[in-house]
Scaffold this motif. Sequence first.
Motif, PDB file in Angstrom:
ATOM      1  N   MET A  15       0.805  -1.222   0.000  1.00  0.00           N
ATOM      2  CA  MET A  15       0.000   0.000   0.000  1.00  0.00           C
ATOM      3  C   MET A  15       0.835   1.267   0.000  1.00  0.00           C
ATOM      4  N   ARG A  16       2.065   1.209   0.543  1.00  0.00           N
ATOM      5  CA  ARG A  16       2.907   2.404   0.644  1.00  0.00           C
ATOM      6  C   ARG A  16       4.375   1.999   0.647  1.00  0.00           C
ATOM      7  N   VAL A  22       1.835   6.497  -1.536  1.00  0.00           N
ATOM      8  CA  VAL A  22       0.789   5.519  -1.786  1.00  0.00           C
ATOM      9  C   VAL A  22       1.117   4.752  -3.071  1.00  0.00           C
ATOM     10  N   ILE A  24      -0.924   2.203  -4.320  1.00  0.00           N
ATOM     11  CA  ILE A  24      -2.139   1.570  -4.827  1.00  0.00           C
ATOM     12  C   ILE A  24      -2.465   2.121  -6.213  1.00  0.00           C
ATOM     13  N   TRP A  27      -5.026   5.166  -7.275  1.00  0.00           N
ATOM     14  CA  TRP A  27      -5.418   5.836  -6.029  1.00  0.00           C
ATOM     15  C   TRP A  27      -5.735   7.318  -6.239  1.00  0.00           C
ATOM     16  N   CYS A  80      -0.563   7.690   3.285  1.00  0.00           N
ATOM     17  CA  CYS A  80      -0.973   6.387   3.810  1.00  0.00           C
ATOM     18  C   CYS A  80      -0.128   6.192   5.056  1.00  0.00           C
ATOM     19  N   PHE A 108      -5.594   7.181   5.697  1.00  0.00           N
ATOM     20  CA  PHE A 108      -5.303   7.761   4.388  1.00  0.00           C
ATOM     21  C   PHE A 108      -5.776   9.211   4.373  1.00  0.00           C
ATOM     22  N   GLN A 119     -12.578   5.321  -2.605  1.00  0.00           N
ATOM     23  CA  GLN A 119     -11.208   4.978  -2.225  1.00  0.00           C
ATOM     24  C   GLN A 119     -11.189   3.669  -1.439  1.00  0.00           C
ATOM     25  N   LEU A 123      -9.100   0.377  -2.388  1.00  0.00           N
ATOM     26  CA  LEU A 123      -8.231  -0.312  -1.432  1.00  0.00           C
ATOM     27  C   LEU A 123      -8.560  -1.806  -1.377  1.00  0.00           C
ATOM     28  N   LYS A 124      -9.827  -2.140  -1.254  1.00  0.00           N
ATOM     29  CA  LYS A 124     -10.231  -3.549  -1.178  1.00  0.00           C
ATOM     30  C   LYS A 124      -9.865  -4.293  -2.466  1.00  0.00           C
ATOM     31  N   HIS A 126      -7.447  -3.530  -4.505  1.00  0.00           N
ATOM     32  CA  HIS A 126      -5.985  -3.661  -4.509  1.00  0.00           C
ATOM     33  C   HIS A 126      -5.537  -4.837  -3.645  1.00  0.00           C
ATOM     34  N   VAL A 137     -11.404  -5.540   6.118  1.00  0.00           N
ATOM     35  CA  VAL A 137     -11.130  -4.106   6.179  1.00  0.00           C
ATOM     36  C   VAL A 137     -12.319  -3.451   6.857  1.00  0.00           C
TER      37      VAL A 137
END
Length: 181
Positions: A15-16, A22, A24, A27, A80, A108, A119, A123-124, A126, A137
Amino acid sequence: RSVTIAASPDPLNTMRDQQGKVLIPGWTRTAMRPTKEMIAYLRKAEFREKDLLKAWGINAPLVKKSGAALLQHAMFFPTCTICGFKSGYLGPGTKTGNPAVASAKVDFRVLPGMKTSKQLAILKRHLKAKGFGDIDVHFHDALEPRQAVHEVLNPVIRADREETQHPAGDREDAAVHPRQV
């Protein structure tokens, strides 16, 4: 926006990067981009980097930037932040064993133009694409970003442009110089 991720450090590393950038994909696709005029104004601003770092309670920024570049990064780049990580037995004494569960709290900073619900979906998606689709999550809270940069900078830029074209001494209505705003 804050989320809790039940996972090991591996998903967090997707993620980072080490500087907090970031990683992703997609994003910032909908994020507002600074205009050339905004960037030029930031370069002219009397930015006091040491005052900002002191207010943040840090000695140096995580990113290798300073001056107007640091200000631009703070205003126009998402973050992030891994707020905390918990795993294993945390009570008194010792226990041997591999933890069955780990969790991390991640925050974030989203930018104007980005919607927190979208977003979260990014994220999910990714995490699933990276092989972590079984991670729970949990969304905690959010502040939807505003176009505050436009709302604040554009009038100041216009006032600065007008002041440059018509100095205060030439106008009876010019009581405050734009750089005093």
